[in-house]
Design an enzyme around this catalytic site. Structure first.
Site, PDB file in Angstrom:
ATOM      1  N   SER A 124       0.830  -1.213   0.000  1.00  0.00           N
ATOM      2  CA  SER A 124       0.000   0.000   0.000  1.00  0.00           C
ATOM      3  C   SER A 124       0.856   1.250   0.000  1.00  0.00           C
ATOM      4  O   SER A 124       0.340   2.350   0.015  1.00  0.00           O
ATOM      5  CB  SER A 124      -0.938  -0.002   1.207  1.00  0.00           C
ATOM      6  OG  SER A 124      -0.187  -0.099   2.387  1.00  0.00           O
ATOM      7  N   HIS A 147      -2.148  -2.254  -6.411  1.00  0.00           N
ATOM      8  CA  HIS A 147      -2.649  -1.952  -5.065  1.00  0.00           C
ATOM      9  C   HIS A 147      -4.171  -1.946  -5.027  1.00  0.00           C
ATOM     10  O   HIS A 147      -4.810  -1.034  -5.539  1.00  0.00           O
ATOM     11  CB  HIS A 147      -2.078  -0.598  -4.609  1.00  0.00           C
ATOM     12  CG  HIS A 147      -2.550  -0.197  -3.251  1.00  0.00           C
ATOM     13  ND1 HIS A 147      -2.781   1.108  -2.890  1.00  0.00           N
ATOM     14  CD2 HIS A 147      -2.861  -0.950  -2.151  1.00  0.00           C
ATOM     15  CE1 HIS A 147      -3.214   1.148  -1.630  1.00  0.00           C
ATOM     16  NE2 HIS A 147      -3.268  -0.086  -1.172  1.00  0.00           N
TER      17      HIS A 147
END
Length: 799
Positions: A124, A147
């Site tokens: 992330s 992501h």
């Protein structure tokens, strides 16, 4: 471009994200292997993964479209099963956010990755280039960041982050797979800490915490101000932080603190004292039972930052500010907040100013163009409108001037001036979004939308304010339009019917529109598609019959006066079913009651994954009256193929009697609301394209209206059997006397009534029974209580 077909995916790491990504691959019928560490001695070798899959079944919102698919995840561990990687075209690493752990794992798996496979990390915020260090050039070229946002099934955003060596075609292939197969909105980000959405979103949260302290606002007031009233996630700011987990929040903030020491806003990238205090006490938010909020009994208490104690919550925005936020004109709204002397108004202007200041300064370093920041915030954080769109809609030049004044007066979070491009040329005149594209500071030009082939499947792509593009409400050629419906086409032999009523409820106008559409399509088109213009933006397919509209007729002439209305609804749905051209229902969102019946009577259904379908009439004390029960009987008879029909009737009866609604299109198949050959689409922006293609294919294959067949029914044997179970439920106190009455009526209709087992009836016979029962219930005081309760409060009454 050569076809890149993902035949199998491996997910490394069965934690919260990894397991849910695996579940969503299975939803999309993509075979998946889920890896984790081998279990400790004396425990099952794949115990960690098996436990993770068990947990997935309990999670809410549900990661699986159909829980039964959990068994499709193949389980594996890094000790015994690395050879399975050779058969995977895409490998997604999703272990904890530690560079050293990730590197150790990469060393282990790299030798087993197939020649053409794509390798990606779901980090992330860690640097993708640093993660790729140590790979040979060949693998580096096939490595990137992918992501997902949590929960992966529901959050539309996926950020793709290349390294300096990633081959461009790898990104195109991945974007195509993510968009069409997994149904995602893809934004390409640069390799900067926390990428786009978390970078801007976490800054926004830190700015909100800072400004809330400055203006003395409590967490509940801030959440009311920064939630639905701003067109953002209704959980607001602090409640969202509790849901995400305060330790996770702290981690993401730390990534910014550690990696952005020279950022003009660096002073803000410290974990706020209130947050670190909570984490130190183990109050990590929802998962630990306390964070900014704490549930005590039935009450939600809020943290009082000054004392560290929990006090009664539930305070709302001041009326004057709530009124400003209702203002439709964005220019007037922003001016009113800027001019307000109320601390809540000043707070709101401050957080807008901070956001505009931040995205202007950072646009060039974190994204290719302004559109990517807007989409990242809309799709990753649930905002209705992105920050650049908000700025542009509120009057680009004027707002820029105000932000500049605040910076110069020392009111902003830092004294870095706005970049020169904000005031120059075309941007200074109109803003960052134009019909030609969105502004990119690096090239000083407007970047057009991606022209990847996959986007040709989206007839109406996600729009941006000021970005031009066709508006589905006015696009194409209008054949007929009134306040209830629009009939139109885009010149390709398929007529489209779009409902315009609130929640697309079905009243006289919609029924007339369907009749008109059928007549027009049979005369001049290959097929008819029922598709609503807000299908991709979370709109409803149809919330059912318009009870409000039928009320005056009922008040004036009782149930008798409603009879012709129900009859016309039934006849219209039957003419859909037996139309001479294929009718395709493009379902997305809720299809309840009459909306479900409309879909059931189409020739075929194309449904978005997030379709919530069900016959819910018992909630208002009625039974389905538009052919829903008739269809349950017809389908059971077809499936039974001469066996005991009652076995096949149970599902249809139970669904209607308990107002059971599917939690996905996959579950709707299992429940019988969608047929086996109905099509499920994962990206709601592709719904219209697939529905039209389906209608044309059916026409080209020589579609003819089905011939009406007689329906064998179970008669009083089936009715009596079901009634026996209902008696037990009533006498055991599981259902009320009125629930029993409704269940008994439904049982009577689906079994064909008081006739011999094996009798054969017509569809009309079943429709007449439905209508008779429906009208009888309209006169029943208990049903009237339920109807009035629903109309007044919007909630079902249990009586």
């Amino acid at each position: 471009m050569s076809n890149f077909n993902v035949k199998k995916v491996a997910v490394l790491g069965a934690g919260v994200m990894g397991a849910q990504i695996a579940a969503h691959c299975v939803n999309a019928k993509v075979p998946v292997v889920l890896f984790d560490l081998p279990g400790k001695e004396g425990t099952p070798k794949n115990g960690i993964v098996l436990k993770a899959i068990e947990n997935l079944k309990k999670l809410s919102p549900a990661p699986f479209g159909d829980k039964a698919d959990a068994e499709l995840i193949q389980v594996a561990n890094y000790e015994d099963n690395l050879d399975l990687l050779a058969g995977c075209d895409l490998i997604i690493e999703a272990i904890a956010e530690r560079m050293d752990w990730k590197h150790d794992l990469y060393k282990k798996v790299a030798p087993h990755i197939a020649q053409n496979a794509i390798f990606a990390s779901n980090t992330s915020g860690l640097s993708i280039n640093k993660l790729a260090e140590g790979f040979d050039d060949e693998l580096k070229a096939r490595f990137c960041g992918v992501h997902f946002f949590n929960p992966p099934r529901y959050m539309h955003l996926v950020e793709l982050i290349p390294t300096t060596s990633t081959k461009p075609e790898i990104l195109d292939q991945l974007e195509t797979f993510m968009t069409s197969t997994l149904g995602k909105g893809v934004v390409r980000a640069k390799d900067t800490p926390n990428f786009i959405a978390n970078r801007v979103g976490v800054f926004g949260i830190l700015a909100i915490i800072h400004e809330a302290e400055k203006f003395g606002l409590s967490v509940d007031v801030v959440d009311d101000l920064t939630g639905a009233k701003l067109g953002r996630a209704k959980s607001g700011t602090f409640r969202t932080a509790d849901v995400v987990g305060l330790d996770t929040m702290g981690h993401v903030i730390k990534t910014m603190e550690d990696n952005l020491p020279n950022d003009p806003f660096a002073a803000l990238y410290k974990t706020p004292a209130v947050l670190s205090g909570l984490v130190a006490k183990g109050a990590l938010g929802q998962k630990s039972g306390a964070g900014f909020y704490k549930k005590v009994g039935k009450d939600i208490m809020r943290l009082d930052a000054a004392t560290g104690e929990y006090v009664a919550g539930g305070k709302k925005a001041d009326d004057i500010i709530a009124r400003i936020l209702k203002e439709k004109d964005p220019v007037k709204k922003m001016k009113a907040l800027r001019d307000s002397t109320n601390p809540q108004g000043q707070f709101l202007w401050a957080i807008f100013r901070d956001a505009f200041h931040y995205i202007a300064i950072h646009l060039e370093s974190i994204a290719d163009n302004a559109r990517d920041i807007d989409f990242a915030m809309r799709w990753g954080f649930g905002w209705n409108v992105g920050p650049f769109e908000t700025w542009q809609a509120a009057g680009w030049g004027q707002v820029a001037q105000w932000v500049k004044e605040d910076i110069e007066a020392g009111k902003a979070l830092c004294n870095a001036p706005l970049p020169a491009w904000v005031f120059e040329g075309k941007v200074g005149e109109q803003g960052v979004h134009t019909p030609d594209g969105s502004f990119s500071p690096a090239t000083k030009s407007y970047t057009p939308r991606s022209d990847l082939a996959v986007y040709k499947r989206q007839e109406f792509r996600a729009p941006v304010v000021g970005g031009g593009g066709a508006d589905p409400k006015t696009a194409g050629v209008t054949v007929h339009e009134d306040e209830s419906v629009r009939l139109w086409h885009t010149g390709d032999d398929v007529l489209i019917l779009s409902l315009k009523t609130k929640m697309h409820v079905i009243g006289k106008g919609v029924i007339g529109g369907i009749q008109r559409g059928l007549a027009e399509a049979e005369k001049n088109f290959k097929g008819l598609v029922i598709w609503n213009t807000d299908a991709a933006e979370g709109g409803a397919f149809s919330a059912g019959a318009d009870l409000q509209e039928a009320l005056p007729a009922f008040m004036a002439g009782g149930a008798k006066a409603v009879d012709p209305i129900i009859k016309e609804l039934q006849d219209t749905f039957m003419s859909m079913k037996y139309s001479n051209v294929p009718v395709v229902a493009a379902v997305a969102g809720i299809a309840l009651g009459g909306g479900c019946e409309m879909a059931l009577h189409a020739s075929k259904r194309v449904a978005a994954l997030e379709s919530y379908i069900g016959l819910v009439e018992v909630g208002v004390g009625l039974i389905p009256g538009g052919g829903g029960l008739k269809e349950a009987a017809v389908r059971a008879a077809r499936e039974a193929k001469g066996n005991d029909i009652l076995q096949f009737l149970k599902t249809g009866f139970t669904n209607a009697a308990t107002a059971n609604v599917s939690k996905s299109a996959l579950e709707a198949k299992a429940m019988g609301y969608l047929k086996e050959d109905d099509i499920i689409v994962f990206n709601a922006y592709e719904l219209l394209h697939v529905a039209k293609t389906t209608a044309r294919a059916m026409a080209d294959a020589g579609y003819r209206a089905p011939i009406q067949r007689p329906v064998p029914v179970t008669g009083r044997y089936g009715w009596g059997t079901i009634r026996g179970q209902l008696v037990n439920m009533r006498d055991g106190g599981f259902i009320s006397a009125h629930d029993y009455k409704l269940g008994d009526m439904i049982a009577e209709i689906v079994s064909g009534g008081d006739i011999d087992q094996g009798s054969v009836v017509s569809e009309q016979w079943l429709l007449d029974m439905e209508r008779k029962a429906f009208l009888e219930l309209l006169n029943h005081p208990k049903s009237q209580e339920r109807i009035m309760g629903m109309l007044q409060t919007g909630k079902p009454v249990r009586n």
